[in-house]
Scaffold this motif. Sequence first.
Motif, PDB file in Angstrom:
ATOM      1  N   GLY A 181      41.925  62.911  58.223  1.00 53.18           N
ATOM      2  CA  GLY A 181      43.017  62.031  58.636  1.00 53.18           C
ATOM      3  C   GLY A 181      42.549  60.927  59.555  1.00 53.18           C
ATOM      4  N   LEU A 182      41.627  61.269  60.471  1.00 52.84           N
ATOM      5  CA  LEU A 182      41.072  60.259  61.381  1.00 52.84           C
ATOM      6  C   LEU A 182      40.242  59.237  60.608  1.00 52.84           C
ATOM      7  N   ILE A 183      39.399  59.718  59.706  1.00 59.80           N
ATOM      8  CA  ILE A 183      38.551  58.815  58.924  1.00 59.80           C
ATOM      9  C   ILE A 183      39.403  57.915  58.041  1.00 59.80           C
ATOM     10  N   LEU A 184      40.406  58.489  57.408  1.00 58.02           N
ATOM     11  CA  LEU A 184      41.262  57.710  56.510  1.00 58.02           C
ATOM     12  C   LEU A 184      41.994  56.609  57.265  1.00 58.02           C
ATOM     13  N   SER A 185      42.521  56.947  58.427  1.00 59.80           N
ATOM     14  CA  SER A 185      43.234  55.953  59.234  1.00 59.80           C
ATOM     15  C   SER A 185      42.298  54.830  59.658  1.00 59.80           C
ATOM     16  N   GLY A 186      41.070  55.184  60.051  1.00 54.18           N
ATOM     17  CA  GLY A 186      40.097  54.164  60.424  1.00 54.18           C
ATOM     18  C   GLY A 186      39.686  53.294  59.250  1.00 54.18           C
ATOM     19  N   LEU A 187      39.541  53.898  58.074  1.00 54.01           N
ATOM     20  CA  LEU A 187      39.159  53.135  56.887  1.00 54.01           C
ATOM     21  C   LEU A 187      40.251  52.134  56.501  1.00 54.01           C
ATOM     22  N   TYR A 188      41.505  52.529  56.613  1.00 54.08           N
ATOM     23  CA  TYR A 188      42.582  51.600  56.274  1.00 54.08           C
ATOM     24  C   TYR A 188      42.707  50.490  57.311  1.00 54.08           C
ATOM     25  N   ALA A 189      42.384  50.792  58.562  1.00 53.84           N
ATOM     26  CA  ALA A 189      42.351  49.726  59.571  1.00 53.84           C
ATOM     27  C   ALA A 189      41.260  48.714  59.219  1.00 53.84           C
ATOM     28  N   TYR A 190      40.104  49.219  58.796  1.00 54.79           N
ATOM     29  CA  TYR A 190      39.010  48.334  58.376  1.00 54.79           C
ATOM     30  C   TYR A 190      39.420  47.510  57.164  1.00 54.79           C
ATOM     31  N   TYR A 191      40.042  48.147  56.177  1.00 55.95           N
ATOM     32  CA  TYR A 191      40.507  47.435  54.985  1.00 55.95           C
ATOM     33  C   TYR A 191      41.482  46.317  55.367  1.00 55.95           C
ATOM     34  N   THR A 192      42.376  46.597  56.303  1.00 54.12           N
ATOM     35  CA  THR A 192      43.335  45.593  56.741  1.00 54.12           C
ATOM     36  C   THR A 192      42.624  44.407  57.386  1.00 54.12           C
ATOM     37  N   PHE A 193      41.601  44.691  58.210  1.00 51.35           N
ATOM     38  CA  PHE A 193      40.828  43.610  58.820  1.00 51.35           C
ATOM     39  C   PHE A 193      40.174  42.745  57.747  1.00 51.35           C
ATOM     40  N   VAL A 194      39.525  43.373  56.768  1.00 53.32           N
ATOM     41  CA  VAL A 194      38.817  42.631  55.718  1.00 53.32           C
ATOM     42  C   VAL A 194      39.796  41.816  54.887  1.00 53.32           C
TER      43      VAL A 194
END
Length: 247
Positions: free
Chosen positions: A224-237
């Motif tokens: 859950g932590l990794i997924l949330s961080g990955l979607y934050a990164y996707y949003t930035f990109v």
Amino acid sequence: MKYSLYVIAYNDEPNMKACLESVAWADELIVVDSHSTDKTAAIAREFTDKVYQVDFKGFGHLRNQAVSFCTHDWVFSLDSDERMTPELREEIRLVLDAGPKADAYFVPRKNYFLGRWIKHCGWYPDYRQPQLFRKGRFRYRDEVVHESFDCDGPVGYLTKPAIQIPFRDVDHFLAKHDRYSDLMARRMKEQGRRFAAHQLVTHPTGTFVKMYLLRQGFRDGMPGLILSGLYAYYTFVKYAKLWEQTR
């Protein structure tokens, strides 16, 4: 009542066999591929002779093309990273045999990531869009990604889930969302969305807070932590690419 079932796919060789095995019983099974360069189409032909090649012009266009190949009045939509469950198959049969009370039905999805069913992060029940619908009363909007829909009648909800394994690992997430961030930036540009510098900070932060805290992704452990961080990164990109495309 018979219904058509279509699968859209592109370079998803690892998922195709399991996906199509779960729907091999379909009254009519249609696979729409966008010129995959791996064995996606070859695997599909092991299950059906109705395999069509369609140029990718956006997911809305692709799905409407898939529906046009269906010959039955009712259609079920499945992506190559999804699986039909026996429970969902039986619920569909009961709904159609009893006489549907709606013209389109959302289907809950159980999403797995890093070996775990993600029950939070906004990932369950994950009603993305209607997957069972009456062909003549439903159409996807011609949007390049995250396509919405129009339905000329009532919309309902089924209770039995499909299974989805959207990302095999972190590398697969990054590769898949490199394409999706391109498409989303293009869609935002087409919609006339304007870039603002704060979006590179506020939107990724908001995505993480929403998924991990407000939608209780912390209850899904490390995935859950990794997924949330990955979607934050996707949003930035996504917003970085919007800036790049509109500068």
